[in-house]
Design a protein around this motif. Structure first.
Motif, PDB file in Angstrom:
ATOM      1  N   HIS A  29       9.934 -23.633 -45.749  1.00 40.31           N
ATOM      2  CA  HIS A  29       9.287 -22.771 -46.699  1.00 40.31           C
ATOM      3  C   HIS A  29       8.682 -21.445 -45.920  1.00 40.31           C
ATOM      4  O   HIS A  29       8.557 -21.719 -44.319  1.00 40.31           O
ATOM      5  CB  HIS A  29       8.011 -23.590 -47.275  1.00 40.31           C
ATOM      6  CG  HIS A  29       8.665 -24.745 -48.106  1.00 40.31           C
ATOM      7  ND1 HIS A  29       8.936 -24.858 -49.320  1.00 40.31           N
ATOM      8  CD2 HIS A  29       8.733 -26.103 -47.813  1.00 40.31           C
ATOM      9  CE1 HIS A  29       9.484 -25.904 -49.707  1.00 40.31           C
ATOM     10  NE2 HIS A  29       9.120 -26.719 -48.570  1.00 40.31           N
ATOM     11  N   HIS A  30       8.435 -20.431 -46.486  1.00 42.58           N
ATOM     12  CA  HIS A  30       7.966 -19.435 -45.643  1.00 42.58           C
ATOM     13  C   HIS A  30       6.795 -18.656 -46.700  1.00 42.58           C
ATOM     14  O   HIS A  30       6.694 -18.358 -47.740  1.00 42.58           O
ATOM     15  CB  HIS A  30       9.018 -18.396 -45.519  1.00 42.58           C
ATOM     16  CG  HIS A  30       8.372 -17.022 -44.975  1.00 42.58           C
ATOM     17  ND1 HIS A  30       8.431 -15.604 -45.593  1.00 42.58           N
ATOM     18  CD2 HIS A  30       7.574 -16.708 -43.936  1.00 42.58           C
ATOM     19  CE1 HIS A  30       7.770 -14.671 -45.007  1.00 42.58           C
ATOM     20  NE2 HIS A  30       7.188 -15.360 -44.048  1.00 42.58           N
ATOM     21  N   LEU A  31       5.539 -18.534 -45.602  1.00 43.10           N
ATOM     22  CA  LEU A  31       4.459 -17.907 -46.458  1.00 43.10           C
ATOM     23  C   LEU A  31       3.881 -16.505 -45.629  1.00 43.10           C
ATOM     24  O   LEU A  31       3.730 -16.896 -44.247  1.00 43.10           O
ATOM     25  CB  LEU A  31       3.318 -18.923 -46.477  1.00 43.10           C
ATOM     26  CG  LEU A  31       1.872 -18.253 -47.028  1.00 43.10           C
ATOM     27  CD1 LEU A  31       2.095 -17.750 -48.508  1.00 43.10           C
ATOM     28  CD2 LEU A  31       0.802 -19.100 -46.768  1.00 43.10           C
ATOM     29  N   ASP A  32       4.063 -15.579 -46.119  1.00 40.81           N
ATOM     30  CA  ASP A  32       3.578 -14.095 -45.400  1.00 40.81           C
ATOM     31  C   ASP A  32       2.103 -14.104 -45.791  1.00 40.81           C
ATOM     32  O   ASP A  32       1.547 -13.828 -47.053  1.00 40.81           O
ATOM     33  CB  ASP A  32       4.366 -13.150 -46.042  1.00 40.81           C
ATOM     34  CG  ASP A  32       3.792 -11.709 -45.888  1.00 40.81           C
ATOM     35  OD1 ASP A  32       2.787 -11.529 -45.040  1.00 40.81           O
ATOM     36  OD2 ASP A  32       4.081 -10.734 -46.431  1.00 40.81           O
ATOM     37  N   THR A  33       1.075 -14.704 -44.826  1.00 43.67           N
ATOM     38  CA  THR A  33       0.000 -14.880 -45.238  1.00 43.67           C
ATOM     39  C   THR A  33      -0.852 -13.189 -45.336  1.00 43.67           C
ATOM     40  O   THR A  33      -1.867 -13.168 -45.871  1.00 43.67           O
ATOM     41  CB  THR A  33      -0.933 -15.680 -44.085  1.00 43.67           C
ATOM     42  OG1 THR A  33      -0.863 -14.758 -42.835  1.00 43.67           O
ATOM     43  CG2 THR A  33      -0.279 -16.815 -44.017  1.00 43.67           C
ATOM     44  N   GLY A  34      -0.140 -12.193 -44.973  1.00 36.90           N
ATOM     45  CA  GLY A  34      -1.017 -10.986 -44.724  1.00 36.90           C
ATOM     46  C   GLY A  34      -0.983 -10.760 -46.463  1.00 36.90           C
ATOM     47  O   GLY A  34      -1.862  -9.934 -46.683  1.00 36.90           O
ATOM     48  N   LEU A  35       0.030 -11.206 -47.207  1.00 31.12           N
ATOM     49  CA  LEU A  35      -0.080 -11.112 -48.612  1.00 31.12           C
ATOM     50  C   LEU A  35      -1.303 -11.484 -49.346  1.00 31.12           C
ATOM     51  O   LEU A  35      -1.769 -10.745 -50.432  1.00 31.12           O
ATOM     52  CB  LEU A  35       0.913 -11.739 -49.232  1.00 31.12           C
ATOM     53  CG  LEU A  35       1.627 -11.235 -50.633  1.00 31.12           C
ATOM     54  CD1 LEU A  35       1.990  -9.555 -50.545  1.00 31.12           C
ATOM     55  CD2 LEU A  35       2.869 -12.006 -51.026  1.00 31.12           C
ATOM     56  N   LEU A  36      -1.991 -12.628 -48.773  1.00 29.69           N
ATOM     57  CA  LEU A  36      -3.123 -12.948 -49.591  1.00 29.69           C
ATOM     58  C   LEU A  36      -4.259 -12.189 -49.471  1.00 29.69           C
ATOM     59  O   LEU A  36      -5.058 -12.129 -50.149  1.00 29.69           O
ATOM     60  CB  LEU A  36      -3.579 -14.596 -48.752  1.00 29.69           C
ATOM     61  CG  LEU A  36      -2.450 -15.532 -48.650  1.00 29.69           C
ATOM     62  CD1 LEU A  36      -2.852 -16.627 -47.899  1.00 29.69           C
ATOM     63  CD2 LEU A  36      -2.192 -15.980 -50.063  1.00 29.69           C
ATOM     64  N   TYR A  37      -4.266 -11.591 -47.994  1.00 32.80           N
ATOM     65  CA  TYR A  37      -5.439 -10.414 -47.801  1.00 32.80           C
ATOM     66  C   TYR A  37      -5.322  -9.209 -48.367  1.00 32.80           C
ATOM     67  O   TYR A  37      -6.269  -8.558 -48.818  1.00 32.80           O
ATOM     68  CB  TYR A  37      -5.572 -10.239 -46.174  1.00 32.80           C
ATOM     69  CG  TYR A  37      -5.901 -11.582 -45.374  1.00 32.80           C
ATOM     70  CD1 TYR A  37      -7.328 -11.911 -45.556  1.00 32.80           C
ATOM     71  CD2 TYR A  37      -4.817 -12.419 -44.905  1.00 32.80           C
ATOM     72  CE1 TYR A  37      -7.655 -13.014 -44.752  1.00 32.80           C
ATOM     73  CE2 TYR A  37      -5.309 -13.635 -44.190  1.00 32.80           C
ATOM     74  CZ  TYR A  37      -6.809 -14.085 -44.309  1.00 32.80           C
ATOM     75  OH  TYR A  37      -7.179 -15.063 -43.728  1.00 32.80           O
ATOM     76  N   ARG A  38      -3.956  -8.954 -48.525  1.00 28.08           N
ATOM     77  CA  ARG A  38      -3.682  -7.629 -49.550  1.00 28.08           C
ATOM     78  C   ARG A  38      -4.050  -7.697 -50.765  1.00 28.08           C
ATOM     79  O   ARG A  38      -4.567  -6.671 -51.252  1.00 28.08           O
ATOM     80  CB  ARG A  38      -1.999  -7.311 -49.050  1.00 28.08           C
ATOM     81  CG  ARG A  38      -1.663  -6.928 -47.805  1.00 28.08           C
ATOM     82  CD  ARG A  38      -0.033  -6.647 -47.792  1.00 28.08           C
ATOM     83  NE  ARG A  38       0.097  -6.052 -46.312  1.00 28.08           N
ATOM     84  CZ  ARG A  38       0.485  -4.941 -46.226  1.00 28.08           C
ATOM     85  NH1 ARG A  38       0.373  -3.979 -46.933  1.00 28.08           N
ATOM     86  NH2 ARG A  38       0.849  -4.385 -44.774  1.00 28.08           N
TER      87      ARG A  38
END
Ligand code: DC
Length: 196
Positions: A29-38
């Motif tokens: 699985h992949h999570l772009d954690t920057g998206l949570l902050y964006r």
């Protein structure tokens, strides 16, 4: 036990591309954690309430990839309560079998300090500015200023600043093709998996 790959580094270093490629290569699985902050920054209003109430719709909002959304993300990311509100989601994501790749700024240092593999992806400021300019259709000189400002804020904040974990493998992508950068990242993971 799930296999966790933590990837950190400054903006436009290539960490997102490498994270996606590793997830697809290993079936993780992949999570772009920057998206949570964006998404938190783009929601407006009180950022702490925004982070606590993030929904899947917020993550799918248009315009989250823009330079302005990146700056807003970097600002709300300096607020400790915002970071705290996003920890549990990231932990649950990282616990998925057979494994997960998370990319961001504090994955190897704070979110997943026990990750089996930690990569710290870097590239020169000029290369990163050129990449971001090509991606967003903007001027490289403007992107250079924007990236440096964001890196400075992300590295100098008191809570979970951008820095390599002591046991991270540093990958400099300045002079690498995407294929070569991915090949080296896969090799770094294989070295650990081979030893398990
Ligand atoms: O990776 P990105 O450019 O999408 O991240 C946007 C901003 O979010 C970045 O400038 C700092 C913040 N961020 C963070 O503080 N911690 C993370 N794990 C990921 C992103």
């Amino acid at each position: 036990m799930p296999f966790i790959i933590a990837i950190d580094g400054p903006a436009a270093s290539g960490k997102g591309t490498i994270a996606r490629a590793l997830a697809s290569h290993f079936g993780f699985h992949h999570l772009d954690t920057g998206l949570l902050y964006r998404a938190t920054g783009a929601k407006g209003g009180d950022p702490i309430a925004a982070a606590r109430g993030l929904t899947p719709d917020d993550l799918a909002r248009a315009g989250l990839r823009s330079a302005a959304a990146g700056q807003a993300a970097s600002r709300v990311a300096a607020i400790p309560e915002v970071r705290a509100a996003l920890v549990e989601f990231q932990h649950r994501f990282a616990a998925q079998e057979p494994g997960a790749v998370l990319d961001g700024r504090d994955i190897g240092t704070v979110i997943c300090p026990d990750a089996q593999v930690k990569l710290y992806v870097v590239a020169s400021d000029e290369v990163r500015a050129r990449r971001r300019a090509a991606e967003l259709g903007a001027e490289a000189t403007v992107m250079l200023v924007e990236l440096r400002e964001r890196d400075r804020r992300d590295s100098e904040r008191a809570t979970a600043p951008l820095r390599p974990a002591d046991d991270a493998v540093v990958l400099d992508t300045s002079n690498l093709t995407i294929e070569e950068a991915i090949r080296r990242a896969v090799a770094a993971v294989e070295r650990v998996r081979g030893g398990l």
